[in-house]
Design a protein around this motif. Structure first.
Motif, mmCIF file in Angstrom:
data_model
loop_
_atom_site.group_PDB
_atom_site.id
_atom_site.type_symbol
_atom_site.label_atom_id
_atom_site.label_comp_id
_atom_site.label_asym_id
_atom_site.label_seq_id
_atom_site.Cartn_x
_atom_site.Cartn_y
_atom_site.Cartn_z
ATOM 1 N N ILE A 8 -28.173 88.476 52.382
ATOM 2 C CA ILE A 8 -27.697 87.584 51.317
ATOM 3 C C ILE A 8 -26.312 88.005 50.850
ATOM 4 O O ILE A 8 -25.418 87.173 50.662
ATOM 5 N N LEU A 9 -26.129 89.308 50.684
ATOM 6 C CA LEU A 9 -24.839 89.838 50.251
ATOM 7 C C LEU A 9 -23.753 89.519 51.278
ATOM 8 O O LEU A 9 -22.653 89.061 50.928
ATOM 9 N N ALA A 10 -24.057 89.748 52.555
ATOM 10 C CA ALA A 10 -23.084 89.512 53.618
ATOM 11 C C ALA A 10 -22.718 88.039 53.724
ATOM 12 O O ALA A 10 -21.539 87.687 53.846
ATOM 13 N N LEU A 11 -23.711 87.175 53.659
ATOM 14 C CA LEU A 11 -23.452 85.738 53.786
ATOM 15 C C LEU A 11 -22.616 85.220 52.625
ATOM 16 O O LEU A 11 -21.745 84.362 52.815
ATOM 17 N N THR A 12 -22.855 85.741 51.432
ATOM 18 C CA THR A 12 -22.090 85.312 50.258
ATOM 19 C C THR A 12 -20.623 85.693 50.395
ATOM 20 O O THR A 12 -19.728 84.871 50.173
ATOM 21 N N GLY A 13 -20.375 86.955 50.758
ATOM 22 C CA GLY A 13 -18.991 87.400 50.912
ATOM 23 C C GLY A 13 -18.274 86.692 52.043
ATOM 24 O O GLY A 13 -17.111 86.290 51.907
ATOM 25 N N ILE A 14 -18.962 86.505 53.159
ATOM 26 C CA ILE A 14 -18.362 85.835 54.316
ATOM 27 C C ILE A 14 -18.087 84.376 54.009
ATOM 28 O O ILE A 14 -17.031 83.828 54.388
ATOM 29 N N ALA A 15 -19.008 83.728 53.317
ATOM 30 C CA ALA A 15 -18.828 82.315 52.974
ATOM 31 C C ALA A 15 -17.610 82.127 52.082
ATOM 32 O O ALA A 15 -16.815 81.199 52.282
ATOM 33 N N GLY A 16 -17.444 83.010 51.085
ATOM 34 C CA GLY A 16 -16.286 82.911 50.212
ATOM 35 C C GLY A 16 -14.986 83.160 50.946
ATOM 36 O O GLY A 16 -13.989 82.454 50.733
ATOM 37 N N THR A 17 -14.994 84.133 51.850
ATOM 38 C CA THR A 17 -13.792 84.445 52.629
ATOM 39 C C THR A 17 -13.444 83.314 53.590
ATOM 40 O O THR A 17 -12.295 82.850 53.647
ATOM 41 N N ALA A 18 -14.433 82.878 54.360
ATOM 42 C CA ALA A 18 -14.208 81.803 55.329
ATOM 43 C C ALA A 18 -13.804 80.510 54.625
ATOM 44 O O ALA A 18 -12.925 79.775 55.100
ATOM 45 N N GLY A 19 -14.437 80.232 53.485
ATOM 46 C CA GLY A 19 -14.102 79.030 52.737
ATOM 47 C C GLY A 19 -12.673 79.057 52.229
ATOM 48 O O GLY A 19 -11.975 78.027 52.236
ATOM 49 N N GLY A 35 -37.587 89.354 38.131
ATOM 50 C CA GLY A 35 -37.896 90.106 39.337
ATOM 51 C C GLY A 35 -37.238 89.586 40.592
ATOM 52 O O GLY A 35 -37.645 89.933 41.711
ATOM 53 N N PHE A 36 -36.184 88.777 40.439
ATOM 54 C CA PHE A 36 -35.504 88.203 41.604
ATOM 55 C C PHE A 36 -34.121 88.822 41.830
ATOM 56 O O PHE A 36 -33.279 88.225 42.501
ATOM 57 N N ALA A 37 -33.885 89.992 41.275
ATOM 58 C CA ALA A 37 -32.565 90.614 41.388
ATOM 59 C C ALA A 37 -32.173 90.878 42.839
ATOM 60 O O ALA A 37 -30.989 90.818 43.189
ATOM 61 N N SER A 38 -33.154 91.150 43.698
ATOM 62 C CA SER A 38 -32.844 91.474 45.098
ATOM 63 C C SER A 38 -32.455 90.244 45.910
ATOM 64 O O SER A 38 -32.053 90.370 47.074
ATOM 65 N N TYR A 39 -32.553 89.044 45.306
ATOM 66 C CA TYR A 39 -32.225 87.815 46.023
ATOM 67 C C TYR A 39 -31.008 87.101 45.440
ATOM 68 O O TYR A 39 -30.605 86.062 45.949
ATOM 69 N N PHE A 40 -30.435 87.663 44.393
ATOM 70 C CA PHE A 40 -29.249 87.069 43.767
ATOM 71 C C PHE A 40 -28.046 87.933 44.145
ATOM 72 O O PHE A 40 -28.013 89.129 43.818
#
Length: 238
Positions: free
Chosen positions: A216-227, A190-195
Motif C-alpha cells: 500500500i505504501l509503495a503504490l501510494t508513493g509510486i502513484a503520486g510520482t507517476a501522476g 484498527g485500520f492503521a496498517s491499511y492507511f
C-alpha cells in the motif's frame, strides 16, 4: 539545459525563499516543546534516555507528516501562485528534468529537516542530563526514525500531484487536514496498517511492517510520482 543546471536553479529558489527558513524554525520549536513536554510529564524516577527516545520519535511523526506534505505541495504549487509556471516551461529544458529536480530538492529539504528535528530533540535530552545513556540504543532509535522519515517523505508525492492539478498549494493543505483526521479515526478503528499515511508511524513503533502495508505504501508513493510526471508531460499548461 542540463539536469544539474535545473537542479541548481531549484535549490536557489528554495534557499532564497522565506518558507525554507520558516520550516526550520517550526521544526526547531516543535521538537523543543515536545522534548520538554515528555521530560516534564514524567517523574524523575521514570524518565531516562530509553523512555525519552521511545516517546519522542512517536510524537515527531505527526509534525513530519504535516511538514513534508506541505513542502512537497509548496515546491510545485508556488510556480502557479507566483505565476512563474509559464517562464519555467519556456526554458530550453524537458519537463521531466524539471520534475526530477523538484523531487530531488524536496528530498534534500525533507532529509535536512528530519536530521535537524532529531538533533534538536536529542539536544533537549542531553541538556536535561537524562540518565541511562546507551550509544547503541541511540543509534538504533535514530536509524528507525530516519527510515520512518523517508517513508513519510515517499508518500508526500500525492500532495505534489494535487498541487499541480489544483494549480496551487491550498488544496494540498486541505489534504493534510483530511489525512490527520482520517489517521486518528482509522487508527482508533484498527485500520492503521491499511492507511498509507499511518503506516510509517507503525514502522516507527514496531520497527517492521507486514507485506500488505509495504505494498500500500509503495503504490501510494509510486502513484503520486507517476501522476506528477504524467501531469507535466501531458496536461495543458495555461
Amino acid at each position: 539545459m542540463s539536469i544539474l543546471s535545473v537542479l541548481y536553479c531549484e535549490i536557489r529558489k528554495v534557499i532564497r525563499s522565506n518558507v525554507f527558513w520558516l520550516t526550520f524554525l517550526v521544526f526547531l520549536i516543535g521538537p523543543l516543546m515536545m522534548g520538554i513536554g515528555i521530560i516534564s510529564a514524567a517523574s524523575v524516577d521514570e524518565i531516562n534516555w530509553q523512555v525519552y527516545l521511545t516517546q519522542l520519535p512517536n510524537t515527531l511523526a505527526a509534525l513530519g507528516l504535516i511538514g513534508y506534505t506541505f513542502i512537497s505541495a509548496w515546491v510545485f504549487g508556488r510556480e502557479f501562485t507566483d505565476k512563474t509556471i509559464k517562464d519555467l516551461l519556456a526554458k530550453p529544458v524537458s519537463r521531466e528534468r524539471i520534475v526530477i529536480s523538484k523531487f530531488l530538492v524536496i528530498l534534500a529539504w525533507d532529509v535536512l529537516l528530519a536530521l535537524f528535528m532529531f538533533a534538536v530533540g536529542f539536544a533537549v535530552g542531553a541538556v536535561s542530563g537524562l540518565p541511562g545513556w546507551s550509544a547503541a540504543f541511540v543509534g538504533d532509535t535514530f536509524l528507525r526514525f530516519f527510515i520512518t522519515s523517508l517513508l513519510f517523505i515517499f508518500i508526500t508525492t500525492p500532495g505534489a500531484l494535487l498541487a499541480n492539478v489544483s494549480k496551487g498549494y491550498l488544496a494540498p493543505l486541505g489534504l493534510v487536514l483530511l489525512i490527520v483526521i482520517l489517521s486518528t479515526v482509522l487508527s482508533d478503528m484498527g485500520f492503521a496498517s491499511y492507511f498509507p499515511w499511518t503506516i510509517p508511524a507503525l514502522f516507527q513503533i514496531a520497527g517492521t511492517l507486514n507485506m500488505s502495508s509495504i505494498i500500500i505504501l509503495a503504490l501510494t508513493g509510486i502513484a503520486g510520482t507517476a501522476g506528477t510526471f504524467a501531469w507535466w508531460r501531458f496536461a495543458e499548461q495555461q
